[in-house]
Design an enzyme around this catalytic site. Structure first.
Site, PDB file in Angstrom:
ATOM      1  N   VAL A  25       0.811  -1.218   0.000  1.00 48.63           N
ATOM      2  CA  VAL A  25       0.000   0.000   0.000  1.00 48.63           C
ATOM      3  C   VAL A  25       0.848   1.272   0.000  1.00 48.63           C
ATOM      4  O   VAL A  25       0.343   2.351  -0.268  1.00 48.63           O
ATOM      5  CB  VAL A  25      -0.979   0.042   1.197  1.00 48.63           C
ATOM      6  CG1 VAL A  25      -2.122  -0.927   1.006  1.00 48.63           C
ATOM      7  CG2 VAL A  25      -0.255  -0.239   2.513  1.00 48.63           C
ATOM      8  N   LYS A  26       2.116   1.154   0.373  1.00 47.42           N
ATOM      9  CA  LYS A  26       3.069   2.279   0.353  1.00 47.42           C
ATOM     10  C   LYS A  26       2.510   3.519   1.065  1.00 47.42           C
ATOM     11  O   LYS A  26       2.606   4.639   0.573  1.00 47.42           O
ATOM     12  CB  LYS A  26       3.465   2.613  -1.089  1.00 47.42           C
ATOM     13  CG  LYS A  26       4.147   1.458  -1.820  1.00 47.42           C
ATOM     14  CD  LYS A  26       4.562   1.842  -3.228  1.00 47.42           C
ATOM     15  CE  LYS A  26       5.300   0.710  -3.911  1.00 47.42           C
ATOM     16  NZ  LYS A  26       4.422  -0.434  -4.248  1.00 47.42           N
ATOM     17  N   ARG A  27       1.959   3.309   2.252  1.00 45.19           N
ATOM     18  CA  ARG A  27       1.407   4.420   3.013  1.00 45.19           C
ATOM     19  C   ARG A  27       2.532   5.265   3.603  1.00 45.19           C
ATOM     20  O   ARG A  27       3.562   4.740   4.035  1.00 45.19           O
ATOM     21  CB  ARG A  27       0.509   3.914   4.141  1.00 45.19           C
ATOM     22  CG  ARG A  27      -0.663   3.059   3.689  1.00 45.19           C
ATOM     23  CD  ARG A  27      -1.582   3.791   2.736  1.00 45.19           C
ATOM     24  NE  ARG A  27      -2.821   3.053   2.540  1.00 45.19           N
ATOM     25  CZ  ARG A  27      -3.577   3.149   1.451  1.00 45.19           C
ATOM     26  NH1 ARG A  27      -3.197   3.934   0.462  1.00 45.19           N
ATOM     27  NH2 ARG A  27      -4.697   2.454   1.350  1.00 45.19           N
TER      28      ARG A  27
END
Length: 287
Positions: free
Chosen positions: A105-107
């Site tokens: 998700v590369k938050r």
């Protein structure tokens, strides 16, 4: 880098569970990425129902044959709430099957917003709960403290983007900080610090390092700065890297590399037996 709560090592930690999975089933991580082109190749509609069948087949084929699965959230989110519901189902099904999940998700944000992202994915019982998530440290690695704290409390994991495989990555990742050290090196140091693995153990905080970065991983000193962290490595298969890149790129830390494969695996579908056979062959190739 600001301090964050350390993630404890031990039998219940994500790092330990991941190490055990790699020992038992090999280093391959199966990307579950329902590209529209893959759905078409599988004769499935590019709809939530198509995603659901794609996810069901992929998980059934690789369960017990790979270290973990890595769904790419974007390919589910593009279908709105119905697509996110399919992602929820996939994560729950993997959990029930005993398959580790790394949600891509590369938050990356600050304060309460980062905390909310962490609650969405790392809080037990959350609809989108995963064993680990990918996070972006480029608002300052310390900005990830809320996620690191929640992961510490619940035995979850994080993978910090460090040296990505995209061509523009070095513009930021190789740049020098005010302390005259590469940004990627500072991220690696931070991961090692908050992961807090004991001698010989795997950290619960890993790094994303592309298999196509050449000598940068060692030249910039990430290998020495973070020897205990697992390394989630995209770039194998369709992007050009192969088994030879394990020692070439990662050197003595090659044993900590998770080989992330999506198209190279999923192109064998939709036949479940063929997918399972491809997963087994890839595990042998990257043993």
């Amino acid at each position: 880098m600001s301090a964050a709560r350390q993630i404890p090592a031990g039998s219940g930690s994500f790092g330990e569970r991941l190490r055990q999975a790699v020992e038992a089933r090999g280093r391959v991580v199966a990307g579950i990425d329902p590209h529209s082109s893959l759905l078409e190749a599988w004769s499935l509609p590019d709809t939530p129902d198509g995603l659901r069948e794609f996810s069901r087949i992929a998980l059934a084929a690789v369960a017990g044959k790979v270290a973990a699965v890595k769904p790419q959230s974007a390919f589910f989110e593009r279908h709105g709430s119905a697509g996110v519901a399919v992602l929820e189902e996939l994560l729950a099904a993997a959990r029930e099957a005993g398959v580790l999940t790394i949600l891509d998700v590369k938050r990356g944000d600050i304060g309460s917003t980062m905390g909310a992202y962490a609650q969405a994915h790392l809080l037990p019982g959350a609809p989108l709960e995963a064993d680990a998530i990918t996070v972006s440290p480029y608002l300052g690695a310390g900005s990830l403290a809320p996620a690191a704290q929640l992961a510490a409390e619940h035995g979850k994991g994080l993978f910090l983007l460090a040296l990505t495989s995209n061509p523009d990555g070095p513009q930021v990742q190789h740049a020098r900080t005010t302390a005259d050290t590469p940004v990627a090196l500072e991220i690696a140091r931070h991961a090692e610090q908050i992961g807090n693995a004991g001698h010989g153990e795997w950290s619960s905080v890993g790094l994303v390092v592309g298999a196509t970065v050449g000598e940068a991983y060692r030249r910039l000193g990430l290998d020495r700065a973070a020897p205990s962290v697992p390394l989630l490595a995209p770039g194998f298969g369709a992007q050009g890297a192969g088994p030879a890149q394990l020692p070439e790129v990662f050197g003595e830390n090659a044993g900590h590399v998770l080989v992330s494969l999506s198209r190279g695996l999923l192109s064998a579908g939709p036949d479940e037996a063929a997918l399972g056979a491809r997963a087994a062959q890839l595990q042998a190739d990257y043993a």
